[in-house]
Structure formats: structure tokens, C-alpha cells
Design a protein around this motif. Sequence first.
Motif, mmCIF file in Angstrom:
data_model
loop_
_atom_site.group_PDB
_atom_site.id
_atom_site.type_symbol
_atom_site.label_atom_id
_atom_site.label_comp_id
_atom_site.label_asym_id
_atom_site.label_seq_id
_atom_site.Cartn_x
_atom_site.Cartn_y
_atom_site.Cartn_z
ATOM 1 N N PRO A 206 0.822 -1.217 0.000
ATOM 2 C CA PRO A 206 0.000 0.000 0.000
ATOM 3 C C PRO A 206 0.851 1.260 0.000
ATOM 4 N N ALA A 207 0.375 2.260 -0.717
ATOM 5 C CA ALA A 207 1.056 3.564 -0.730
ATOM 6 C C ALA A 207 0.622 4.356 0.504
ATOM 7 N N PRO A 208 1.560 4.995 1.213
ATOM 8 C CA PRO A 208 1.201 5.757 2.409
ATOM 9 C C PRO A 208 0.515 7.072 2.051
ATOM 10 N N LEU A 209 -0.520 7.386 2.800
ATOM 11 C CA LEU A 209 -1.303 8.597 2.523
ATOM 12 C C LEU A 209 -0.456 9.860 2.633
ATOM 13 N N GLY A 210 0.389 9.938 3.656
ATOM 14 C CA GLY A 210 1.158 11.164 3.872
ATOM 15 C C GLY A 210 2.058 11.518 2.697
ATOM 16 N N ALA A 211 2.737 10.515 2.142
ATOM 17 C CA ALA A 211 3.635 10.767 1.019
ATOM 18 C C ALA A 211 2.863 11.274 -0.196
ATOM 19 N N LEU A 212 1.704 10.681 -0.463
ATOM 20 C CA LEU A 212 0.897 11.124 -1.600
ATOM 21 C C LEU A 212 0.371 12.539 -1.393
ATOM 22 N N LEU A 213 -0.042 12.848 -0.176
ATOM 23 C CA LEU A 213 -0.503 14.208 0.104
ATOM 24 C C LEU A 213 0.620 15.220 -0.100
ATOM 25 N N ASP A 214 1.820 14.870 0.328
ATOM 26 C CA ASP A 214 2.952 15.781 0.149
ATOM 27 C C ASP A 214 3.192 16.063 -1.339
#
Length: 423
Positions: A206-214
Amino acid sequence: MRPAVFFAAALAAFAGSTPVLAQSAPVGPELSPGVSWEPHGPYTRAVGMRRLNEAEVKLAKSRSDGFYKAFISSVHFRTPKDRAHLVVSAASIDAPDMRNGARSPVLLLGVGAYWSVPRDVRRLKGGILAPKLGGAHDLQFFYPNRVPTAEELEDRFTFPDFSRHVVGQTPKGYFAQPKEFGTIGGGSVFADVLVFTRDGRSVLEPAPLGALLDIEIARLDTIVRQNADIERDRLAEAEASLAPDQVEARRAKREAVWKRETPNAQVLAKRLADAHRSDLAEVERVRRDVAPLAVPNPRHRTSGPQLALATLRRLAASLDAAGRAQPACARKDPEFISSAAVRFEPLGSTPDCVPMVKVRDDLLDPKRPMSDVQLMTVPFSAARCGEMLGGVRPYVEGGRCGYAVPLLREMDWGLLRQALGWP
């Protein structure tokens, strides 16, 4: 350059530099009796990396021979019709953070099954067949210890808007969960790549939400700043056009051209006055166009990205470390302009939110011996053979998929896994 093309060119160049047998028989539709291979990969070795030692050469050659045995277990591969069937291979020690994404050097091997027009094949010592550089070849490469890239795994057609790549960190990237078309030989079949892991686990996580938001916040922030620069420049240019010297220069230029087609002085004066009023109206239009909206509109070219940016920043600010690490999904908000419509949210937040994934970071364990095979990538180089291999696209003879699919379906995967040192 894609790895398959890179290895193909390197090996063809190697074969082209190797002496052919004197007065050798012409090559026809036949099977090469063995592997054409380069034990030290002179065309693929990273600068400063050492050559393979004797034990590594022996191991790489043994693995290449194992691939050959697995290939010829396929009826289609061992019984040529109108093509010459051959196997090429090169080995190298690859550096950290190169194509394979490793954190320590690993022993890489590139093994290619070739289906070549006979005139574009040369016969080497021992009767081994090798491809001529620039010839007509269909081929399929196999890469032990090469991590698949995000570009090979992402679904280009279903969710292209959701892919987010980390610049300069290949194969780092986040993308929508790609469709899997079954398994073969213990490997997972995707549209454009077949991937194997020694432990049988998926290459995805799974891709982490925080990294995608950044990433998305940075992207939208750039759009907002660029829009502001464009609007500022538009307004400055419009206001500058009202300067007396600019007004007079435009009038003089128009008068010089128009007086030849409008000799009547009164008509010309009216025409020039109308043009000036049009200039004033255009300046007023620009002023209105760049002015902030009284009520922000999500479909507006400037306020849409601003609203989306504010939404994502609020979500990011609300997350603690655990929240940033949680799996993410992606959806499109139809109320927003297309450039600002993508939303990255916690997985399961809405029914239409698509899971986001990434390539696992631990596919190559630096604690294991560099000669161990920990995974294998079989890329289809944008041919999407996985759809044909998985049965969702009809089988068609000829071309890359037409040759590769029968090989992959018929070959003895047990022999290949044995060559890799896998159970």
C-alpha cells in the motif's frame, strides 16, 4: 532506454564483435545449441564496478544454461518454423541505486529468448547462434534481481490520472492498484510485466497517505503559484497598454495602415476612436478576469486549484504519524476542474476510492548474499502481453506477444526455478 532494449543492443554488439566460424553453414529456421553470452557485461556494467570473479562467472553461466533448458522445454521454442530461435545472456555486478533500486551491489543477469529472421543471425564458435545488431528480432528478456519499475506496473489506461512519481528516485512511484491477470510459474501476471519473488509475496504494498498528500500538495502549490504569476503578468501588460506613449504608438501605427484604405478623415477618426474604446474594454475585461471571485468556483482555472490545495492541506495537518502511514486511495471529484480533481484519502473512505500502491522497498535484501536471486522481472516493454497471457485478449501469432506467450505457457518453470536456486 528500456532494459530489454539495452540488453538486446549490448548482446547484439557483443555477438557482432565475436568471430564467426570460417565457411560456416548459412543460418536457417533452427534452434541454437546453446547460449550466446557475455560473462562480464561490458556494455552494462556501471562505471567503477568490478568484473565478476571466477565463481560468479560459473554461477551466472549455470543460470543461463538453466534458462536455456527451461526455454527448450517449450514445444514452440524448440521446434522453429520460419525463425531462428536463440538464447542470449549477459551478467554484471550492478551498483547501488541503479536500475535495480538496490542498496548494495547484486549479481544481475539478463537472459533473452530470441525469434530472429535467419538472415539476421550469425553462427559463432560451437555453432551457437547470436543476433546481428539492427536485425529483425522478436524477443523476451528475463531479469533476475531487477526490481520492476512503477511505469511497468501502473495501469496506463484505467487510472492514469492517479500516478504520482518521485523525481530522480526510480523505481519510486505511487499508482493505482493494477489489475492482475492470474499467475504463472509462481509469478504474478500484470498487463506489461510478469514478476516473481523468492518468498512468493507480492511486489506491491500500500502507498502511504502522507507521502501522496505531500506530492499532491506540492503539485497544486506549483499550479497556484504559476496561475498567480500568469494573472499578474496579464494585468501588468493590460495596465501598461494604457500608458499615454503606448496609446499614441498604437494610434500612429493604426493610422499609418488604415489611412490607405480609409481616405476619408472623418471616417478614419471614428475608426481610430472605436479601436481605442475597444482597447479600453479589453483592459476592463482583463481586470475582471483576474480579480478574485466573490464566491470561489471549484471549476474555475485559478480558484479550483486553490480550493483543492486548501482541502489537502487541512487533511495533511490533521494526520499524526500513524495517519500519514495508513494506506491511501484515490478518487476524482467531478465538481472540480480536471487539474485539481484528484483526491488522495484514507483507504476505504468512499466506495469509489481506488487503492494506491507502490513497489516494495525490501525486494532486494542487502543482508542476503549478492549472488542470491531474490526476485525476477519479465517486462513486456509496452506490448501488454500479460493481457494475452492471462486470457483477456485473444492469442494472435507473430509479434512479441505471439512468440512470448507460448514460451511462457509451455516452458518448465520448475527447471527455471531450480536454475535460480528457488524451491
